[in-house]
Design a protein around this motif. Sequence first.
Motif, PDB file in Angstrom:
ATOM      1  N   TYR A  73     -13.342 -15.076 138.218  1.00 40.92           N
ATOM      2  CA  TYR A  73     -13.724 -15.690 136.655  1.00 40.92           C
ATOM      3  C   TYR A  73     -12.814 -15.341 135.650  1.00 40.92           C
ATOM      4  O   TYR A  73     -12.435 -16.621 134.910  1.00 40.92           O
ATOM      5  CB  TYR A  73     -15.126 -15.104 136.419  1.00 40.92           C
ATOM      6  CG  TYR A  73     -16.002 -15.487 137.286  1.00 40.92           C
ATOM      7  CD1 TYR A  73     -16.678 -16.775 137.299  1.00 40.92           C
ATOM      8  CD2 TYR A  73     -16.684 -14.687 138.252  1.00 40.92           C
ATOM      9  CE1 TYR A  73     -17.808 -17.132 138.153  1.00 40.92           C
ATOM     10  CE2 TYR A  73     -17.689 -14.949 139.205  1.00 40.92           C
ATOM     11  CZ  TYR A  73     -18.018 -16.277 139.176  1.00 40.92           C
ATOM     12  OH  TYR A  73     -19.091 -16.468 140.124  1.00 40.92           O
ATOM     13  N   ASN A  74     -12.252 -14.298 135.410  1.00 36.24           N
ATOM     14  CA  ASN A  74     -11.170 -14.095 134.413  1.00 36.24           C
ATOM     15  C   ASN A  74      -9.755 -14.790 134.683  1.00 36.24           C
ATOM     16  O   ASN A  74      -9.330 -15.308 133.951  1.00 36.24           O
ATOM     17  CB  ASN A  74     -10.830 -12.547 134.438  1.00 36.24           C
ATOM     18  CG  ASN A  74     -12.316 -11.534 133.745  1.00 36.24           C
ATOM     19  OD1 ASN A  74     -12.663 -12.365 132.632  1.00 36.24           O
ATOM     20  ND2 ASN A  74     -12.319 -10.448 134.281  1.00 36.24           N
ATOM     21  N   LEU A  75      -9.502 -14.870 136.064  1.00 38.98           N
ATOM     22  CA  LEU A  75      -8.132 -15.386 136.394  1.00 38.98           C
ATOM     23  C   LEU A  75      -8.481 -16.941 135.939  1.00 38.98           C
ATOM     24  O   LEU A  75      -7.526 -17.705 135.577  1.00 38.98           O
ATOM     25  CB  LEU A  75      -8.026 -15.421 137.935  1.00 38.98           C
ATOM     26  CG  LEU A  75      -6.919 -16.083 138.550  1.00 38.98           C
ATOM     27  CD1 LEU A  75      -5.565 -15.573 138.190  1.00 38.98           C
ATOM     28  CD2 LEU A  75      -6.825 -15.871 140.063  1.00 38.98           C
ATOM     29  N   TYR A  76      -9.398 -17.517 136.411  1.00 40.16           N
ATOM     30  CA  TYR A  76      -9.678 -19.063 136.116  1.00 40.16           C
ATOM     31  C   TYR A  76      -9.638 -19.446 134.604  1.00 40.16           C
ATOM     32  O   TYR A  76      -8.967 -20.377 134.185  1.00 40.16           O
ATOM     33  CB  TYR A  76     -10.902 -19.438 136.541  1.00 40.16           C
ATOM     34  CG  TYR A  76     -10.897 -19.768 138.097  1.00 40.16           C
ATOM     35  CD1 TYR A  76     -10.023 -19.942 138.821  1.00 40.16           C
ATOM     36  CD2 TYR A  76     -12.192 -19.691 138.774  1.00 40.16           C
ATOM     37  CE1 TYR A  76      -9.896 -20.151 140.335  1.00 40.16           C
ATOM     38  CE2 TYR A  76     -12.410 -19.985 140.090  1.00 40.16           C
ATOM     39  CZ  TYR A  76     -11.184 -20.082 140.931  1.00 40.16           C
ATOM     40  OH  TYR A  76     -11.184 -20.093 142.245  1.00 40.16           O
ATOM     41  N   GLY A  77     -10.287 -18.471 133.941  1.00 45.72           N
ATOM     42  CA  GLY A  77     -10.519 -18.711 132.450  1.00 45.72           C
ATOM     43  C   GLY A  77      -8.904 -18.301 131.795  1.00 45.72           C
ATOM     44  O   GLY A  77      -8.696 -19.260 130.843  1.00 45.72           O
ATOM     45  N   ALA A  78      -8.326 -17.520 132.365  1.00 44.47           N
ATOM     46  CA  ALA A  78      -6.722 -17.389 131.771  1.00 44.47           C
ATOM     47  C   ALA A  78      -5.821 -18.618 132.220  1.00 44.47           C
ATOM     48  O   ALA A  78      -5.230 -19.077 131.185  1.00 44.47           O
ATOM     49  CB  ALA A  78      -6.180 -15.958 132.112  1.00 44.47           C
ATOM     50  N   VAL A  79      -5.947 -18.792 133.228  1.00 38.02           N
ATOM     51  CA  VAL A  79      -5.044 -19.989 133.806  1.00 38.02           C
ATOM     52  C   VAL A  79      -5.219 -21.221 133.226  1.00 38.02           C
ATOM     53  O   VAL A  79      -4.545 -21.727 132.674  1.00 38.02           O
ATOM     54  CB  VAL A  79      -4.893 -20.174 135.475  1.00 38.02           C
ATOM     55  CG1 VAL A  79      -4.268 -21.169 135.745  1.00 38.02           C
ATOM     56  CG2 VAL A  79      -4.302 -18.863 135.909  1.00 38.02           C
ATOM     57  N   TYR A  80      -6.743 -21.565 133.083  1.00 38.32           N
ATOM     58  CA  TYR A  80      -7.202 -22.618 132.556  1.00 38.32           C
ATOM     59  C   TYR A  80      -6.717 -22.797 131.253  1.00 38.32           C
ATOM     60  O   TYR A  80      -6.432 -24.018 130.523  1.00 38.32           O
ATOM     61  CB  TYR A  80      -8.626 -22.849 132.498  1.00 38.32           C
ATOM     62  CG  TYR A  80      -9.216 -23.125 134.129  1.00 38.32           C
ATOM     63  CD1 TYR A  80      -8.230 -23.755 135.082  1.00 38.32           C
ATOM     64  CD2 TYR A  80     -10.386 -22.890 134.751  1.00 38.32           C
ATOM     65  CE1 TYR A  80      -8.477 -23.949 136.422  1.00 38.32           C
ATOM     66  CE2 TYR A  80     -10.916 -23.288 135.875  1.00 38.32           C
ATOM     67  CZ  TYR A  80      -9.970 -23.816 136.808  1.00 38.32           C
ATOM     68  OH  TYR A  80     -10.266 -24.249 138.127  1.00 38.32           O
ATOM     69  N   SER A  81      -6.648 -21.824 130.495  1.00 37.74           N
ATOM     70  CA  SER A  81      -6.319 -21.820 128.834  1.00 37.74           C
ATOM     71  C   SER A  81      -5.041 -22.233 128.603  1.00 37.74           C
ATOM     72  O   SER A  81      -4.365 -22.977 127.923  1.00 37.74           O
ATOM     73  CB  SER A  81      -6.485 -20.480 128.246  1.00 37.74           C
ATOM     74  OG  SER A  81      -7.976 -20.067 128.425  1.00 37.74           O
ATOM     75  N   VAL A  82      -4.163 -21.657 129.531  1.00 36.70           N
ATOM     76  CA  VAL A  82      -2.747 -22.159 129.572  1.00 36.70           C
ATOM     77  C   VAL A  82      -2.416 -23.533 130.153  1.00 36.70           C
ATOM     78  O   VAL A  82      -1.704 -24.105 129.191  1.00 36.70           O
ATOM     79  CB  VAL A  82      -1.818 -21.066 130.320  1.00 36.70           C
ATOM     80  CG1 VAL A  82      -0.574 -21.593 130.542  1.00 36.70           C
ATOM     81  CG2 VAL A  82      -2.022 -19.578 129.854  1.00 36.70           C
ATOM     82  N   VAL A  83      -3.197 -23.896 130.983  1.00 35.94           N
ATOM     83  CA  VAL A  83      -2.948 -25.293 131.572  1.00 35.94           C
ATOM     84  C   VAL A  83      -3.479 -26.420 130.689  1.00 35.94           C
ATOM     85  O   VAL A  83      -2.930 -27.086 130.242  1.00 35.94           O
ATOM     86  CB  VAL A  83      -3.630 -25.452 132.816  1.00 35.94           C
ATOM     87  CG1 VAL A  83      -3.632 -26.939 133.354  1.00 35.94           C
ATOM     88  CG2 VAL A  83      -3.005 -24.688 134.169  1.00 35.94           C
ATOM     89  N   PHE A  84      -4.599 -25.703 129.727  1.00 31.37           N
ATOM     90  CA  PHE A  84      -5.176 -26.771 128.980  1.00 31.37           C
ATOM     91  C   PHE A  84      -4.121 -27.062 127.805  1.00 31.37           C
ATOM     92  O   PHE A  84      -3.834 -28.260 127.410  1.00 31.37           O
ATOM     93  CB  PHE A  84      -6.305 -26.038 128.130  1.00 31.37           C
ATOM     94  CG  PHE A  84      -6.853 -26.980 126.939  1.00 31.37           C
ATOM     95  CD1 PHE A  84      -7.443 -28.291 127.112  1.00 31.37           C
ATOM     96  CD2 PHE A  84      -6.959 -26.503 125.601  1.00 31.37           C
ATOM     97  CE1 PHE A  84      -8.195 -29.095 126.203  1.00 31.37           C
ATOM     98  CE2 PHE A  84      -7.444 -27.125 124.970  1.00 31.37           C
ATOM     99  CZ  PHE A  84      -8.000 -28.471 124.915  1.00 31.37           C
ATOM    100  N   ILE A  85      -3.557 -25.934 127.236  1.00 30.82           N
ATOM    101  CA  ILE A  85      -2.681 -26.150 126.132  1.00 30.82           C
ATOM    102  C   ILE A  85      -1.339 -26.749 126.481  1.00 30.82           C
ATOM    103  O   ILE A  85      -0.884 -27.872 125.704  1.00 30.82           O
ATOM    104  CB  ILE A  85      -2.229 -24.814 125.448  1.00 30.82           C
ATOM    105  CG1 ILE A  85      -3.439 -24.112 124.832  1.00 30.82           C
ATOM    106  CG2 ILE A  85      -1.072 -24.729 124.617  1.00 30.82           C
ATOM    107  CD1 ILE A  85      -3.203 -22.685 124.602  1.00 30.82           C
ATOM    108  N   LEU A  86      -0.632 -26.126 127.577  1.00 29.04           N
ATOM    109  CA  LEU A  86       0.596 -26.881 128.182  1.00 29.04           C
ATOM    110  C   LEU A  86       0.314 -28.201 128.564  1.00 29.04           C
ATOM    111  O   LEU A  86       1.280 -29.209 128.215  1.00 29.04           O
ATOM    112  CB  LEU A  86       1.212 -25.923 128.926  1.00 29.04           C
ATOM    113  CG  LEU A  86       1.946 -24.729 128.583  1.00 29.04           C
ATOM    114  CD1 LEU A  86       2.437 -23.964 129.793  1.00 29.04           C
ATOM    115  CD2 LEU A  86       2.541 -24.875 127.314  1.00 29.04           C
ATOM    116  N   GLY A  87      -0.533 -28.492 129.441  1.00 31.45           N
ATOM    117  CA  GLY A  87      -0.863 -29.734 129.954  1.00 31.45           C
ATOM    118  C   GLY A  87      -1.127 -30.767 128.867  1.00 31.45           C
ATOM    119  O   GLY A  87      -0.915 -31.989 128.820  1.00 31.45           O
ATOM    120  N   LEU A  88      -2.042 -30.339 127.835  1.00 35.09           N
ATOM    121  CA  LEU A  88      -2.326 -31.385 126.868  1.00 35.09           C
ATOM    122  C   LEU A  88      -1.102 -31.897 126.075  1.00 35.09           C
ATOM    123  O   LEU A  88      -0.927 -33.017 125.725  1.00 35.09           O
ATOM    124  CB  LEU A  88      -3.479 -30.768 125.774  1.00 35.09           C
ATOM    125  CG  LEU A  88      -3.911 -31.667 124.669  1.00 35.09           C
ATOM    126  CD1 LEU A  88      -4.833 -32.821 125.222  1.00 35.09           C
ATOM    127  CD2 LEU A  88      -4.464 -30.714 123.744  1.00 35.09           C
TER     128      LEU A  88
END
Length: 349
Positions: free
Chosen positions: A18-33
């Motif tokens: 859960y913490n892993l997904y939350g952290a990685v998804y946050s990075v992917v959201f910023i960079l991917g966007l």
Amino acid sequence: MGNHSDNHTCVTDDSFKYNLYGAVYSVVFILGLITNCASLFMFCFRIKMRNETTIFMTNLAVSDLLFVFTLPFKIFYNFNRHWPFGDTLCKISGTAFLTNIYGSMLFLTCISVDRFLAIVYPFRSRTIRTRKNSAIVCAGVWILVLSGGISASLFSTTNVNNASTTCFEGFSKRIWKTYLSKITIFIEVVGFIIPLMLNLTCASLVLRTLRKPDTLSQIGTNKEKVLKMIVVHVAVFIVCFVPYNSILFLYALVRSQAIANCSLERFARTLYPITLCVATLNCCFDPFIYYFTSESFQKSFYITSDLKSDSLCKTETALTTQVIPPAIREEMSVQAIRNGRDLMSESHF
């Protein structure tokens, strides 16, 4: 979290995800966007000549953005371990994930096949490599990945447990055995194994073509440029998708109890979240493929920088013209003419 069968009980703990997904998804959201919005802007407004490769890349960027837009809901869910957004949005979120993962692999395969035809068969492939055929292929890819993603979301994807609601997890052994395992096998074959074989085959044939300088001179490119394209393309495909799909197959086997082994189940449920996070990073890596595969994409950056330089020069010229009085400007012009004559005289000597 436990997984039970009729013959044994295997207790596993994968709550770290859960913490892993939350952290990685946050990075992917910023960079991917940022990267995919910039890439889509280049494709739509900077690149005037839209060829077959550009069409595939535009669809790939759209696929990445659709997934990125659902990440804020996933980030909230994983940090709070509760899904308050309803079953419909959970279905959309799950469909967007599957569409992105397998849509990315298929669109990357389309780009790889297109480059293979352009380099290995530059003349014979002219009738095949058309914008109309590329659009038809893209439509087929969208139909395939959307049908696969929607079919995986037909049943109820949310489950209420201890006053909290989960999204796309906590499925019973019966659902895994009768439904999810079959879908997993289908998407593994169509969305992963076939594209992987096509990518490796195209890369090997293009590498073989590099030994023929005549072919490279005919298509107007060089060996170093083609090598960079192949390395970046294959690296993104293998790093992002091979680990995830390999573990997914094992994960489906242990979850459906086709393999009843606690060690394998712990291994699969530990590596599955890690490889899934790596797979989602493809949204951030795809712009590198755009840059190294498409010359038009590269030139768009140079054109943008040149336009900025030109505008800066024009601004400085305008300011200079406004500040310097006319008499001094005239004297400077006469002096420049004299200096030019002096330089011409020196050049004659």
